[in-house]
Motif scaffolding. Structure first.
Motif, PDB file in Angstrom:
ATOM      1  N   ASP A  28       0.850  -1.185   0.000  1.00 38.01           N
ATOM      2  CA  ASP A  28       0.000   0.000   0.000  1.00 38.01           C
ATOM      3  C   ASP A  28       0.891   1.242   0.000  1.00 38.01           C
ATOM      4  OD1 ASP A  28      -1.826   2.031   0.416  1.00 38.01           O
ATOM      5  OD2 ASP A  28      -3.043   0.873   1.810  1.00 38.01           O
ATOM      6  N   LEU A  29       0.881   1.972  -1.130  1.00 36.43           N
ATOM      7  CA  LEU A  29       1.730   3.152  -1.271  1.00 36.43           C
ATOM      8  C   LEU A  29       0.965   4.445  -1.003  1.00 36.43           C
ATOM      9  CD1 LEU A  29       3.787   2.105  -4.416  1.00 36.43           C
ATOM     10  CD2 LEU A  29       4.244   1.659  -2.003  1.00 36.43           C
ATOM     11  N   GLY A  30      -0.145   4.331  -0.302  1.00 32.88           N
ATOM     12  CA  GLY A  30      -0.921   5.511   0.048  1.00 32.88           C
ATOM     13  C   GLY A  30      -2.067   5.737  -0.916  1.00 32.88           C
ATOM     14  N   SER A  51      -4.346  12.569  -6.137  1.00 32.40           N
ATOM     15  CA  SER A  51      -4.884  13.882  -5.812  1.00 32.40           C
ATOM     16  C   SER A  51      -4.388  14.935  -6.794  1.00 32.40           C
ATOM     17  CB  SER A  51      -4.468  14.283  -4.394  1.00 32.40           C
ATOM     18  OG  SER A  51      -4.886  13.331  -3.446  1.00 32.40           O
ATOM     19  N   PRO A  52      -5.191  15.991  -7.028  1.00 29.04           N
ATOM     20  CA  PRO A  52      -4.723  17.083  -7.897  1.00 29.04           C
ATOM     21  C   PRO A  52      -3.375  17.625  -7.426  1.00 29.04           C
ATOM     22  CG  PRO A  52      -7.048  17.337  -7.458  1.00 29.04           C
ATOM     23  CD  PRO A  52      -6.577  16.214  -6.568  1.00 29.04           C
ATOM     24  N   PRO A  69      -1.886  18.535 -12.748  1.00 30.90           N
ATOM     25  CA  PRO A  69      -2.896  19.454 -12.211  1.00 30.90           C
ATOM     26  C   PRO A  69      -4.222  18.770 -11.866  1.00 30.90           C
ATOM     27  CG  PRO A  69      -1.745  20.480 -14.043  1.00 30.90           C
ATOM     28  CD  PRO A  69      -1.290  19.055 -14.007  1.00 30.90           C
ATOM     29  N   ALA A  70      -4.693  17.865 -12.692  1.00 35.47           N
ATOM     30  CA  ALA A  70      -5.967  17.190 -12.436  1.00 35.47           C
ATOM     31  C   ALA A  70      -5.805  15.970 -11.543  1.00 35.47           C
ATOM     32  CB  ALA A  70      -6.616  16.783 -13.752  1.00 35.47           C
ATOM     33  N   GLY A  71      -4.571  15.514 -11.346  1.00 33.42           N
ATOM     34  CA  GLY A  71      -4.324  14.286 -10.591  1.00 33.42           C
ATOM     35  C   GLY A  71      -4.229  13.108 -11.532  1.00 33.42           C
ATOM     36  N   PRO A  72      -3.063  12.469 -11.636  1.00 32.45           N
ATOM     37  CA  PRO A  72      -2.873  11.381 -12.587  1.00 32.45           C
ATOM     38  C   PRO A  72      -3.682  10.130 -12.255  1.00 32.45           C
ATOM     39  CG  PRO A  72      -0.769  12.258 -11.806  1.00 32.45           C
ATOM     40  CD  PRO A  72      -1.828  12.801 -10.917  1.00 32.45           C
TER      41      PRO A  72
END
Length: 293
Positions: A10-12, A43-44, A107-110
């Motif tokens: 689990d990498l977050g 997350s963005p 910007p949008a979150g990958p």
């Protein structure tokens, strides 16, 4: 049918599920490392940043279902991989690379969803020159019948051959299958395995758990059938007769070679990555990837 359960890291913001190497089995054909990651939405403003790190005596294969990864390496390669294309990086005697989210996706979150695998290089080719190739989606054959499509990523399957370089006999395919459709699995390779990444599917009536690696019996032609829309990866190839060892990012038939690589990375004797030479991953005291006796 042998089964290998994944170990989940689990990498977050996303999870990585590793089935090879495993105590029960180190390799399937040349495949010595099999990771499945995502799907995940970061997350963005965030991004994946795998800092420069070294490899020897192997090839890495990156394949995405969703998202994009920017690759740079110490021989000057620079490419962005997107879904249904292949990045094949051959370390040979040594290479260093980084994998990061492209700036345009942050910007949008990958999005991240795909496979990272390593292929051991065969005897006589472990110390070849490092190399990199990007094979676009349009250059990989798509085998289609009603209700399913199979993209051949490496080797020859169902009469179609991928353009991707194979240093040893290798098969690799991405299979999308509709509910109720079926596909016989080619039996030519010495060793084969199937891993379902989404949906519900079975082999000859045996249900397959998600993210579990199923090792197929040699010479058999089992039928993959979907109970709902599903995706499965088929991988394998020629059996290796010489054992391979794994420690961190290093693979070799020689433990002494791996120990030398450890010292070379600690002492800064590996090459740097043009355009990404300000950071690096230190060698770990206890690596998460190790070989088994």
């Amino acid at each position: 049918m042998e089964t290998i359960l994944p170990v989940t890291h689990d990498l977050g913001e996303f999870k990585v599920r590793r089935t090879l190497p495993n105590k029960a089995r180190t390799m399937v054909g040349p495949f010595i490392f099999v990771d499945q990651f995502g799907p995940a939405q970061l997350s963005p403003g965030a991004g994946m940043d795998v800092r420069p790190h070294p490899h020897i005596n192997l090839s890495t294969v990156s394949y995405l279902f969703e998202g994009a990864i920017e690759h740079r390496d110490s021989i000057g390669s620079h490419a962005v991989i997107e879904p249904s294309a292949i990045n094949l990086m051959t370390a040979g005697r040594s290479i260093v690379h980084s994998e990061r989210s492209p700036a345009s996706t942050r910007p949008a979150g990958p999005r991240f969803y795909g496979m990272q695998t390593w292929l051991a290089l065969p005897d006589g080719k472990e110390e070849i020159d490092p190399a990199f190739e990007h094979v676009a989606a349009g250059d990989l054959p798509l085998v289609e019948t009603p209700g399913l499509s199979a993209r051949v990523l490496m080797g020859t399957l169902w009469g179609a051959t991928a353009a991707t370089t194979c240093h040893a006999p290798t098969i690799y395919a991405d299979i999308l299958i509709d509910a109720g459709a079926s596909l016989p699995i080619d039996s030519d390779a010495d060793e084969r395995a199937v891993l379902v990444t989404e949906g519900a599917a079975s082999l000859d009536g045996t249900p397959l758990d998600l993210f579990t690696l199923y090792i197929l019996a040699p010479g058999t032609t089992p039928t993959l059938t979907a109970a709902s829309p599903a995706r499965a990866m088929l991988l394998g190839g020629g059996a290796f007769t010489t054992p391979r060892h794994v420690w961190w990012n290093f693979v070799s038939s020689s433990r002494d070679r791996i120990n030398a690589a450890k010292h070379d990375w600690k002492d800064g004797r590996f090459p740097t990555v043009p355009g990404d030479d300000k950071e690096f991953i230190p060698i770990p005291e206890v690596p998460k990837t190790v070989s088994y006796p």
